[in-house]
Design an enzyme around this catalytic site. Sequence first.
Site, PDB file in Angstrom:
ATOM      1  N   MET A   1     115.674  70.476  13.856  1.00 43.85           N
ATOM      2  CA  MET A   1     116.422  69.243  13.617  1.00 43.85           C
ATOM      3  C   MET A   1     117.908  69.480  13.761  1.00 43.85           C
ATOM      4  SD  MET A   1     114.521  66.628  12.027  1.00 43.85           S
ATOM      5  CE  MET A   1     112.841  66.490  11.467  1.00 43.85           C
ATOM      6  N   CYS A   2     118.294  70.298  14.733  1.00 43.89           N
ATOM      7  CA  CYS A   2     119.729  70.481  14.931  1.00 43.89           C
ATOM      8  C   CYS A   2     120.032  70.437  16.418  1.00 43.89           C
ATOM      9  CB  CYS A   2     120.216  71.772  14.287  1.00 43.89           C
ATOM     10  SG  CYS A   2     119.194  73.181  14.663  1.00 43.89           S
ATOM     11  N   GLY A   3     119.451  69.458  17.107  1.00 46.66           N
ATOM     12  CA  GLY A   3     119.767  69.243  18.507  1.00 46.66           C
ATOM     13  C   GLY A   3     119.307  70.398  19.369  1.00 46.66           C
TER      14      GLY A   3
ATOM     15  N   SER B   1     125.858  70.898  14.131  1.00 51.65           N
ATOM     16  CA  SER B   1     124.914  70.427  15.125  1.00 51.65           C
ATOM     17  C   SER B   1     123.869  69.516  14.493  1.00 51.65           C
ATOM     18  CB  SER B   1     124.250  71.639  15.776  1.00 51.65           C
ATOM     19  OG  SER B   1     123.404  71.247  16.792  1.00 51.65           O
TER      20      SER B   1
END
Lengths: 292, 142
Positions: free
Chosen positions: A88-90, A247
């Site tokens: 879940m951080c791109g 991010s």
Amino acid sequence: MPKGLREIRNRIKSVKSTGQITRAMQLVASSKMKKAQDAAKAGREYAELLGEILDTAAAKAGGLEHPLLTRREVRVRGVLIVTPDKGMCGALNSNLLRAALEIPGAAFVTLGRKGRQSLARAGRTLLADFPVTDKAAFAEVRPAAEFLLKAFLEGKVDTVEVLYAHFKNTLVQAPRLQRLLPADDLVGQARALREKLGLPEPKVEADERDMAFEPSAPEILSRLPALFYKVAVHQAVLEAKASEHSSRMVAMKAATDNSKKIAAALSLEYNKARQAAITQEILELTAGASQA
Amino acid sequence: MPLQVEIVTPDRRAYQGAADGVTLPTALGEVGILPGHIPLTAVIAAGEVAVTLGGKVTRLAVDQGFVRVVGDKVSVVTEAALDVAKIDLAAAEQAEARARQALEEAKGSRDPDPEGLLRLEQQLRFAAIQRMAKGRSSSSAD
């Protein structure tokens, strides 16, 4: 109520609750990001000054042999890869791992769960895995740093490099591979560090006199490089944490915005369908009434 | 020309400024630095740094670290530093007692964590240094 209407309503509900979750994650990430960025900035000066001191000491001592400062033929590259524990951080994780898989002849030590999972799946050499929390205190990073230091001194690896997400600003993070050992080009490394942090060239006072060492030059040069190396590893981890939270915050903000957009589009669709259903009902009623 | 003194720790810049002279606790004993000192790199032992400027003395408790003196610039890197005037004696004593107790417990346990021990020892050392530095400055003020 017709079936189509209920389906749309359920979708609106689920999109909205997803939006609430991503919004909460965005807020958590943004507060963690602030802390991580402050920690990364605060640690820079210390790392830099330590580098400078090592630099002048090495230059003034001149021709001193030290295993950490000596380059040798590279057979195995020891790479410490710093990744988040969660997704879940791109594109942060996939960018890091792509960069990791491009390194030839590397033996990895992982800090963070994502790196361990992906490298194990890709069948790469894993030497060890260490956990690290969001606080990323010096003491947490030290075991990983010392493990690689030992491997380097024992000749299991011939370099020690660290791969992490370099924090440029909140929107831009890029994987960066930095060689820490052997630390044979300290002047170059110090300059690279300064460029990276956007710091000015230090005004080194010209002083041609010989330098005194207390207790002795070998004693200092046996302790300084190891400490400098550990501080550099810690600094990389701090930056990786700042990158991770930035991010994640950006990714979660995009998800929240998307969920709002989708919910708005679905509401429009829902209202149209409801209006169509009502019109249909009225038509049917009036048709029934005129027949009667 | 006065000295330029900076003391930097991993979390902040603890001191920065001009000085007429500075006393440093090194591994071999106290060293006094005055303008024009020869270049020096030394190991700092946990102790007290005294910075003198215009007859006024600022004292800082520091943990172990390194110092470099080049061209009238004194740069100290240390794991922790605290202005003696800001030391809270009660808090330092509590921290010392806490660290000592935790250290004893950790040493008594079957599987001591070497990293934890190192950290506790550092806390204990720095707390003791704070207490000593504070004790000295308050007795000299009387």
